[in-house]
Design a protein around this motif. Structure first.
Motif, PDB file in Angstrom:
ATOM      1  N   VAL A 186       0.837  -1.209   0.000  1.00  0.00           N
ATOM      2  CA  VAL A 186       0.000   0.000   0.000  1.00  0.00           C
ATOM      3  C   VAL A 186       0.869   1.255   0.000  1.00  0.00           C
ATOM      4  CG1 VAL A 186      -1.729   1.299   1.297  1.00  0.00           C
ATOM      5  CG2 VAL A 186      -1.903  -1.184   1.150  1.00  0.00           C
ATOM      6  N   ALA A 228       0.899   4.000  -2.945  1.00  0.00           N
ATOM      7  CA  ALA A 228       0.618   5.415  -2.662  1.00  0.00           C
ATOM      8  C   ALA A 228       1.709   6.313  -3.238  1.00  0.00           C
ATOM      9  CB  ALA A 228       0.503   5.624  -1.153  1.00  0.00           C
ATOM     10  N   SER A 229       2.963   5.905  -3.084  1.00  0.00           N
ATOM     11  CA  SER A 229       4.086   6.692  -3.612  1.00  0.00           C
ATOM     12  C   SER A 229       4.012   6.782  -5.132  1.00  0.00           C
ATOM     13  CB  SER A 229       5.418   6.047  -3.196  1.00  0.00           C
ATOM     14  OG  SER A 229       5.526   5.970  -1.798  1.00  0.00           O
ATOM     15  N   ILE A 284       0.831   9.006  -6.156  1.00  0.00           N
ATOM     16  CA  ILE A 284       1.041  10.428  -5.861  1.00  0.00           C
ATOM     17  C   ILE A 284       2.029  11.022  -6.855  1.00  0.00           C
ATOM     18  CG2 ILE A 284       2.033  12.047  -4.194  1.00  0.00           C
ATOM     19  CD1 ILE A 284       0.940  10.216  -1.975  1.00  0.00           C
ATOM     20  N   TYR A 318       4.741  11.523   0.116  1.00  0.00           N
ATOM     21  CA  TYR A 318       3.955  10.642   0.994  1.00  0.00           C
ATOM     22  C   TYR A 318       4.494  10.691   2.416  1.00  0.00           C
ATOM     23  CZ  TYR A 318       2.242   6.357   3.148  1.00  0.00           C
ATOM     24  OH  TYR A 318       1.690   5.455   4.024  1.00  0.00           O
ATOM     25  N   SER A 348      -3.234   5.605   4.353  1.00  0.00           N
ATOM     26  CA  SER A 348      -2.522   5.154   3.156  1.00  0.00           C
ATOM     27  C   SER A 348      -3.479   4.490   2.178  1.00  0.00           C
ATOM     28  CB  SER A 348      -1.404   4.176   3.544  1.00  0.00           C
ATOM     29  OG  SER A 348      -0.476   4.784   4.397  1.00  0.00           O
ATOM     30  N   SER A 349      -4.345   3.643   2.701  1.00  0.00           N
ATOM     31  CA  SER A 349      -5.321   2.958   1.847  1.00  0.00           C
ATOM     32  C   SER A 349      -6.264   3.951   1.186  1.00  0.00           C
ATOM     33  CB  SER A 349      -6.134   1.948   2.674  1.00  0.00           C
ATOM     34  OG  SER A 349      -5.303   0.963   3.225  1.00  0.00           O
ATOM     35  N   VAL A 401      -5.654   7.079   0.519  1.00  0.00           N
ATOM     36  CA  VAL A 401      -4.896   7.830  -0.499  1.00  0.00           C
ATOM     37  C   VAL A 401      -4.855   7.040  -1.803  1.00  0.00           C
ATOM     38  CG1 VAL A 401      -2.602   8.646  -1.158  1.00  0.00           C
ATOM     39  CG2 VAL A 401      -3.491   9.151   1.114  1.00  0.00           C
ATOM     40  N   VAL A 402      -4.565   5.744  -1.709  1.00  0.00           N
ATOM     41  CA  VAL A 402      -4.495   4.895  -2.900  1.00  0.00           C
ATOM     42  C   VAL A 402      -5.865   4.781  -3.566  1.00  0.00           C
ATOM     43  CG1 VAL A 402      -4.030   2.566  -3.734  1.00  0.00           C
ATOM     44  CG2 VAL A 402      -2.550   3.577  -2.014  1.00  0.00           C
ATOM     45  N   ALA A 445      -6.729   8.136  -5.303  1.00  0.00           N
ATOM     46  CA  ALA A 445      -5.929   8.374  -6.500  1.00  0.00           C
ATOM     47  C   ALA A 445      -6.320   7.432  -7.646  1.00  0.00           C
ATOM     48  CB  ALA A 445      -4.453   8.214  -6.172  1.00  0.00           C
TER      49      ALA A 445
END
Length: 296
Positions: free
Chosen positions: A216, A220-221, A224, A248, A269-270, A272-273, A276
Motif C-alpha cells: 500500500v 501510494a508513492s 502520488i 507521501y 494510506s489505503s 490515499v491509494v 488516486a
C-alpha cells in the motif's frame, strides 16, 4: 514541522523510494500487482540485519539484493511454470517468506543493531555532516535510477515493457515471455529487498512484521508521483516515484504532528491509494454526464 521532522521525512522518503521502484516495475511495467513485496522487503531487512550484526553490513546488503531476486524468481515460476494466478502467486510466496524470514533471523522476531557498524556509519565518517544519511541515500538511489533508466532502454528491458503492454503480441513475436517475467519479477523484488536492507541498517533494527502494508505504501508513492509527473517515459516514471515517496512521507509526518492517532496511518494510506486510483474514473463519469446533459 521542525527541522528534525523534515530531515526524517526526506530520509524515509528516499529509502522507501527504492521500495516504490521495485513495485513500479511489477505494477506499472509488468502490469501485475505483486504482493511478494511484503515478504521480500522483510527478507532484505533480515539478511542485512544478520550480517550487520556480525560486522559485515556491506555484504549483508549485497546478499539481501540477491535473496530478494530469488524471491521474485519463485513468484515468477509459480505464475509461468505452474499456471497459478499472479496475485495468488505473490500471496503464496509472501506467506512462505514469513517462515523463511524467521529462519534467517534465527527464530527471533526482532534483531537489534544498536552500537553495530552499518553503511551509514561509514557515510558519517566519509561526509562528516548531519546530512550524511541523505547524501548516502542520494548516491544509492541515483545509481539505481541510472541503471534502471539504462536497462529499460536495452533490448531486454524493452521486451519487459512490451510484455507488460501486450503479452500475447510478444509471444506471437517469438519472445520468451516466461523468461521475461522471471527477469522482471527478480529485478523488482531485488530492489525491494535493497530498500528493506537499507531501512534495517538506517533504523538499526529488523522486525519480522516490518513488511506489513509495504504494498500500500509503495502504491501510494507511485500514484502520488504520477499525479505530479505524467509517466510519459521510463525516466519520468522513475523520477515520479522518488517525488511521490518523499511527498507521501511528508504527509505522514504532518499527520503525526497533529493529535491524529498513529494507529490510523495504514487506513490513511489505503484511502490515499483508493482516492488516486478512482479519480480518473470519477472524472470520466462526470465528463460523460456533462456530455449527456448537453445533448438533451
Amino acid at each position: 514541522m521542525n527541522l528534525v521532522s523534515i530531515i526524517g521525512a526526506i530520509e524515509l522518503g528516499l529509502v522507501y523510494s527504492l521500495l516504490a521502484f521495485g513495485t513500479y516495475i511489477s505494477f506499472r511495467i509488468l502490469n501485475v500487482a505483486d504482493l511478494t513485496v511484503d515478504g521480500s522487503f522483510v527478507l532484505g531487512a533480515a539478511v542485512s540485519a544478520m550480517f550487520a550484526y556480525s560486522g559485515m553490513p556491506v555484504a549483508g546488503i549485497a546478499l539481501a539484493v540477491l535473496c530478494g531476486g530469488l524471491a521474485g524468481m519463485v513468484t515468477a515460476t509459480l505464475q509461468t511454470k505452474m499456471g497459478i494466478q499472479p496475485i495468488l502467486s505473490g500471496i503464496l510466496t509472501m506467506t512462505g517468506l514469513y517462515s523463511i524470514n524467521l529462519m534467517v533471523m534465527d527464530g527471533k522476531a526482532n534483531i537489534p543493531l544498536l552500537n553495530k557498524t552499518n553503511i551509514f556509519t561509514y557515510a558519517e565518517y566519509m561526509f562528516n555532516t548531519k546530512m550524511y544519511k541523505i547524501l548516502a541515500l542520494l548516491i544509492i538511489i541515483g545509481t539505481v535510477f541510472a541503471m534502471l533508466n539504462w536497462f529499460f532502454r536495452t533490448q531486454l528491458g524493452l521486451s519487459i515493457r512490451a510484455t507488460g503492454d501486450n503479452e500475447d503480441m510478444c509471444r506471437a513475436s517469438s519472445i520468451d515471455t516466461d523468461f521475461i517475467k522471471m527477469v522482471g519479477f527478480s529485478l523488482s523484488n531485488a530492489i525491494v529487498a535493497l530498500s528493506g536492507a537499507l531501512v534495517a541498517q538506517m533504523q538499526q533494527s529488523a522486525d519480522i512484521n516490518m513488511g506489513s502494508g509495504m504494498v500500500v505504501i509503495s502504491f501510494a508513492s507511485i500514484i502520488i508521483g504520477s499525479v505530479i509527473i505524467k509517466n510519459k517515459n521510463i525516466t519520468a516514471g522513475l523520477l515520479s516515484v522518488i517525488i511521490g515517496s518523499v511527498i507521501y512521507r511528508f504527509i505522514i509526518a504532518l499527520i503525526l504532528t497533529t493529535s491524529f492517532p498513529p494507529s490510523y496511518l495504514k487506513l490513511i494510506s489505503s484511502l490515499v491509494v483508493v482516492t488516486a486510483l478512482s479519480l480518473p474514473n470519477v472524472k470520466r463519469k462526470i465528463e460523460m454526464n456533462k456530455l449527456r446533459k448537453g445533448r438533451k
